[in-house]
Structure formats: structure tokens, C-alpha cells
Design an enzyme around this catalytic site. Structure first.
Site, PDB file in Angstrom:
ATOM      1  N   PRO A  17      56.043   5.622  32.517  1.00  0.00           N
ATOM      2  CA  PRO A  17      57.216   5.608  33.399  1.00  0.00           C
ATOM      3  C   PRO A  17      57.538   4.173  33.803  1.00  0.00           C
ATOM      4  O   PRO A  17      56.638   3.396  34.130  1.00  0.00           O
ATOM      5  CB  PRO A  17      56.778   6.453  34.593  1.00  0.00           C
ATOM      6  CG  PRO A  17      55.288   6.482  34.550  1.00  0.00           C
ATOM      7  CD  PRO A  17      54.878   6.246  33.141  1.00  0.00           C
ATOM      8  N   GLU A  18      58.802   3.819  33.729  1.00  0.00           N
ATOM      9  CA  GLU A  18      59.257   2.465  34.037  1.00  0.00           C
ATOM     10  C   GLU A  18      60.354   2.551  35.096  1.00  0.00           C
ATOM     11  O   GLU A  18      61.487   2.937  34.801  1.00  0.00           O
ATOM     12  CB  GLU A  18      59.810   1.787  32.780  1.00  0.00           C
ATOM     13  CG  GLU A  18      58.800   1.608  31.659  1.00  0.00           C
ATOM     14  CD  GLU A  18      58.272   0.181  31.581  1.00  0.00           C
ATOM     15  OE1 GLU A  18      58.641  -0.649  32.446  1.00  0.00           O
ATOM     16  OE2 GLU A  18      57.490  -0.098  30.648  1.00  0.00           O
ATOM     17  N   THR A  19      60.031   2.211  36.334  1.00  0.00           N
ATOM     18  CA  THR A  19      61.078   2.179  37.358  1.00  0.00           C
ATOM     19  C   THR A  19      61.959   0.944  37.154  1.00  0.00           C
ATOM     20  O   THR A  19      61.548  -0.038  36.539  1.00  0.00           O
ATOM     21  CB  THR A  19      60.477   2.136  38.774  1.00  0.00           C
ATOM     22  OG1 THR A  19      59.717   0.938  38.919  1.00  0.00           O
ATOM     23  CG2 THR A  19      59.599   3.344  39.038  1.00  0.00           C
TER      24      THR A  19
END
Length: 588
Positions: free
Chosen positions: A291-293
Site C-alpha cells: 500500500p502506498e499512501t
């Protein structure tokens, strides 16, 4: 993109009361929500949780890291069972969450602290632990977390201070999953093999374009998984994650990577090789997620989106456990009869689908720095429009596998890496000569500058030779018919993208150790040609085909040397032999 409307809805959890003041994390205690826990604060918090809830949480040191402080492992289960062998026998899937590989991207550090607490303090969330075990590495890059600053993430909107991307030896640990130069990676490998998780999540923050999303997602490339597991990921798990996050008001999009100047030029999947976490996990039939915010969103929403994604993943794993376990079992069963393995991958040339992308209109204006045109995004002009997305990959190199690889005991670093990563090895009990295949490295390219401590090799061209191979008592035998087969093949086949050869583990074979004085070898060469008319004819044919060779005396002398018994047979010979199963092997 996916058949989201067909996915059954995940449970929607109403907001819970805030935790008691004593249990608020450093992030939650900050009114501005712009603080991330230090390494000491993070470890102390989990220690308090483990002491307060010993029936559900355990914490232990899980091996050394390069900075001298240990890696930690936190295990959360409904009944306190922390025995991975017993849990596998119970068919209880494992969700493995790793945080702080890049400590300047710390959302997962704070989100996981909150999640661990809420799972034991909120009964409605604790129910998600029924039949699922959660393993958390609080901070993987301990040395980077200690190197705290406020400036190295120039593109990022908070937190106020954070750790550094490089570890204590300046390695980027998300390039170290195969070569395992760092103690961090070696400790991780032992932990990963211990748990053999069904799902692995490593939390990150993006760089790149500006757009509306707070959370983007890199899953393992479904094409790179066994068909049963890839189909499960594509048709069941990803739709559930997207639907669950939409319910929580965090619309998801694939990680925003693109070939042009802006996303609408066409997005493309991140094609992870085994040096990266999701590529490494795929070698063991584990579904991986990064996951990459979005770095430009405020830190508070980024942490909350990470928390909600981890909660959604846990709910999905629990709800889909039978399908997940069946798909993984199918992948392992298929591998047992697999005779050809992929070694390298490329994205397809044409987009495979479209994404309804929520972006911002982009334009150009004069730079205040240079006066030249510069790119900017206009947040006053949001859009939602279809964007082409390339999300399928194909193998560009494959290999038919041998029955076993024979690794000379001299290559101890290679043997240690194989063992750490679950490869089953036996040893020869006596000296023996066996029929086998060996490779000779005929050509390759080497990067001109070091990358993560190595000069990477690529475009490897091999010549295969068959014949007797002399092996010594104590040499190692790695049969391909084992659970770690894919890892074994992709590290020991030199032409694979992230093979041990590509990372320079075998560079010493690429240097010739003996040669000749030309005035001495002239007489030897002339004698060889007189006694071997066929060799003389080969030389004459080679000169007719190569004008440079015909015009150069030294080149012709070198040609004779390379075709003579004096030329060392081990020069450029890859030392790992491919045993094809002819005859018995004396093994322990």
C-alpha cells in the site's frame, strides 16, 4: 477494472470511542496528527500491550539488524497460539504486516500500533481474529528509524519528523530481499520462513504525480502467481479490498505509475522482481501488497487510510480464508509437477483495461527557478475519466529445470542464503563424478555504477555443456521438487533477473587466473597445429570468417590458446551444476 459490483460487501465498522488516554499512541496524542512514533516509543508501546494482554499478544526479539538493535515480532491471535506449525495444521491463515522498511514513510508504524490495540480492546474488532493470526514487524529498518530528521522527504507533507530511507549501512531494504546483504534481511527471511504467511503487507508512501486518492495499492502481479492463486487474487481478494475501502470512503486505485508525463498518458502496473517485497513473496506463493499512501495528503488521513486498509485486509482474509487456503494449496500442488519456470518478465505492450481515474488537470507554466516550462497540477480542476492501464505481464525467459542443483561447498554465502530461505539441502557423502549440465558465461552486461552495493549483471548469455562433473564429499544437493522450488530456480539460474549471479555472488569465476608468455606459447601452439590438422583447419576457417583475426598474430595465438588443453576449463564456468537425474547420488 475489477468486478467490484459482484463482490460481497465487507462489514462496515462504525467509529469506536477513542482509546483511553493511557493507550493513545504518539500520533493520537498530537492534536495536529502530524507525529510518528520513534523507535523507542513504538517498541515500548507494544511491550505494554503484550504485558497487558498476554492471552492475545506476544512480542519477542526476532534477530539482529545492522544497527545493533534487534528486529521485533508481534503476534496477535484470539487464543494466544503462536506456534506456526500448529496454526498451519489448524488451517489458520497468517496476515504478516511489515512497517518502516522506509522509515520516512511511517504511516504503517502508527496505524499498526492502533490496530493491535483495537483488536484486543474492542470486542467487535477482536472477532476478526477468529481463525486468523496477525504478525507485525513494528519497524523493519531500525537503523533508518534512528536516523530521524525533517528534510529528507522533500516531496512529502508530514509528519514533522521521521526516519531515513537507507538503513545503518545505507541499504535500501526493499532491494535486499534476494541478496540479503543486511542483517535485517537475514532476520526477516528467517521470520518469513517461520510463518510462511498467506498474505504479506509492507506499508509505504508514494512519490510521483498529484491526484485525488489518499491510498494506492501494489498487489503481486497476478500473472506471476500460479494460476489458481492469481485467479483468486484477481477475482476475489482485490475486488473485496476495493469495495471495502470504498465503503470506508477511501477509494483505491492501482499504484500510479505511468510512462508519459501525467497519469492520463496511460498507467502501468509495477513489475516487481524478487528484490522487492511483493516479488520475493510471490516466490513462496504468498500474496504480497505494497500500500502506498499519497505523499501530498496530510499525515493524519494517510495514517487513517492505512489503518482502514489493514483492517479491511484482515476482514477479507478472515472471510475468504477457505478460498485463500484452497488457492494457495492449488499453487503448491501445481508447482510439484512444474517442469518449466519463468525467469524474467515484461509488461505487455498494450493496455489490458481502463481505470476510472480521479486526477487533477495538469499544465505548464514558467518556472520561478529557471524560467523554463514546468509541470503543475491544478487541484481546482479535478476530473474522473477512463485511463488506459497495462496490468498484465508475460515471461521473457524460461528454463526447463533439472532434477537437482549441485552447489560446491566453497560457495558458503550462496548456501547460507538458500538455507535462510527455506531451501532443503542434503550433502554428498563421498567424492563422485556425475553426468550433469554446466553453464559457461559467454556474455553479459554490467551496470557502470554500483546499485545497492553491487554492480548488477544483466543480458546474460550462456552456453550449456554436458558431461562428467567432479563433485566432492560435502557439496550440497538441492532437489527442485520442494516447496522453495521457485526461489531455488530464480536464484541459481544465472539468466534470471535477480539471480545470485546477477547480484555478483559468482564474480570470481569471471577472472582468468592463468595465461601464457607469447614467446613461449608460440612454439607450443605451432606444435599443437602440426599434430592436430583438424585444429589447423578450424583456425583457417576462423580467419576466413574474421578479417581482424586473420590480420592479427596475437589474436591467432590467443585463438589457439583458447582451443588448447592449456586453457583453464573453469574460466567463466558457472560452478553450480544441473543434475538431470541420471544415476544415484550418494547423499546423507
Amino acid at each position: 477494472m475489477f468486478a467490484f459490483l459482484l463482490a460481497a460487501l465487507l462489514p462496515v465498522f462504525a467509529p469506536a470511542p477513542p482509546p483511553a488516554p493511557a493507550w493513545r499512541t504518539p500520533f493520537e496524542r498530537d492534536p495536529a496528527r502530524n507525529t510518528t512514533a520513534t523507535h523507542a516509543e513504538c517498541v515500548a508501546y507494544y511491550q505494554r500491550l503484550a504485558a497487558a494482554y498476554p492471552a492475545q499478544i506476544s512480542m519477542r526479539e526476532a534477530g539482529p539488524t545492522d544497527c545493533g538493535l534487534p528486529l521485533h515480532e508481534v503476534v496477535i491471535s484470539a487464543d494466544g497460539d503462536t506456534d506456526p506449525v500448529h496454526l498451519r495444521a489448524l488451517h489458520r491463515p497468517v496476515l504478516f504486516i511489515q512497517n518502516g522498511i522506509h522509515p520516512g514513510e511511517p504511516e504503517g508504524i502508527d496505524a499498526s500500533m492502533m490496530l493491535a490495540r483495537d483488536l484486543v480492546q474492542q470486542p467487535r474488532l477482536g472477532k476478526l481474529l477468529a481463525g486468523v493470526t496477525v504478525v507485525i514487524v513494528p519497524i523493519y529498518n531500525v537503523g533508518g528509524a534512528l536516523n530521524r530528521n525533517s528534510t529528507t522527504r522533500a516531496n512529502q507533507n508530514g509528519p514533522a519528523s521521521y526516519g531515513f530511507r537507507g538503513n545503518a549501512r545505507n541499504f535500501d531494504l526493499n532491494r535486499d530481499y534476494v541478496k540479503q546483504d543486511s542483517r535485517n534481511a537475514r532476520s526477516f527471511a528467517a521470520l518469513f520462513q517461520k510463518w510462511q504467511p498467506e498474505v504479506f503487507v509492507e506499508t509505504h508512501t508514494s512519490n510521483g504525480a498529484d491526484y485525488q486518492y489518499t491510498m494506492t495499492l501494489i498487489p503481486t502481479q497476478p500473472s506471476k502467481l500460479a494460476p489458481a492463486l492469481g485467479a483468486y487474487l484477481q477475482k476475489e481478494m482485490l475486488p473485496a479490498l476495493y469495495q471495502g475501502m470504498a465503503q470506508k470512503k477511501w477509494p483505491l486505485t492501482p499504484y500510479v505509475d505511468f510512462a508519459g508525463e501525467t497519469p492520463e498518458s496511460g498507467m502501468q502496473a509495477f513489475l516487481e522482481s524478487p528484490r522487492y517485497s511483493t516479488g520475493y513473496a510471490a516466490l513462496f506463493h504468498t500474496i504480497g501488497f505494497m500500500p502506498e499512501t499519497h505523499m501530498l495528503k496530510a499525515y493524519g488521513p494517510r495514517v487513517q487510510a492505512t489503518y482502514d486498509l489493514l483492517l479491511t485486509m484482515l476482514a477479507t482474509v478472515q472471510r475468504q480464508a477457505p478460498a485463500l487456503l484452497a488457492a494457495r494449496a492449488g499453487a503448491l500442488a501445481a508447482q510439484a509437477t512444474q517442469t518449466t519456470f519463468p525467469l524474467a518478465w515484461a509488461l505487455d505492450d498494450k493496455p489490458s483495461e481502463t481505470v476510472q481515474f480521479r486526477g487533477y488537470e495538469a499544465g505548464h507554466r514558467p518556472s520561478d527557478v529557471s524560467g523554463q516550462p514546468r509541470l503543475y497540477y491544478d487541484r481546482a480542476r479535478p476530473y474522473t475519466r477512463p485511463v488506459p492501464y497495462t496490468n498484465t505481464a508475460h515471461s521473457t525467459a524460461t528454463v526447463g529445470v533439472p532434477t537437482a542443483y549441485i552447489i560446491p561447498q566453497a560457495w558458503a554465502d550462496v548456501v547460507d542464503n538458500l538455507r535462510r530461505n527455506g531451501v532443503q539441502l542434503t550433502r554428498l557423502t563421498q567424492d563422485v563424478t556425475v553426468p550433469a549440465e554446466t553453464y559457461y558465461v559467454e556474455d553479459f552486461q554490467t551496470a557502470p555504477r554500483p546499485y545497492e552495493g553491487h554492480y548488477l549483471h544483466s543480458k546474460v548469455r550462456l552456453r550449456t555443456a554436458g558431461g562428467p562433473v567432479a563433485c566432492r564429499a560435502g557439496d550440497y544437493v538441492a532437489r527442485v521438487a520442494q516447496p522453495a522450488a521457485r526461489y531455488l530456480v530464480e536464484t541459481l539460474e544465472p539468466q534470471a533477473t535477480d539471480s545470485f549471479f546477477a547480484w555478483g555472488f559468482f564474480d570470481s569465476i569471471l577472472q582468468q587466473k592463468e595465461h601464457y608468455s607469447d614467446y613461449v606459447f608460440e612454439d607450443l601452439a605451432a606444435d599443437l597445429l602440426r599434430r592436430d590438422p583438424a585444429l589447423r583447419q578450424q583456425l583457417d576457417d576462423a580467419k576466413k570468417a574474421d578479417a581482424k583475426l586473420a590480420a592479427s598474430g596475437p589474436a591467432q595465438l590467443e585463438w589457439v590458446y583458447q582451443h588448447s588443453p592449456y586453457h583453464e576449463p573453469t574460466y567463466n564456468r558457472y560452478p553450480v551444476a544441473r543434475w538431470l537425474g541420471q544415476g544415484p547420488l550418494p547423499v546423507e
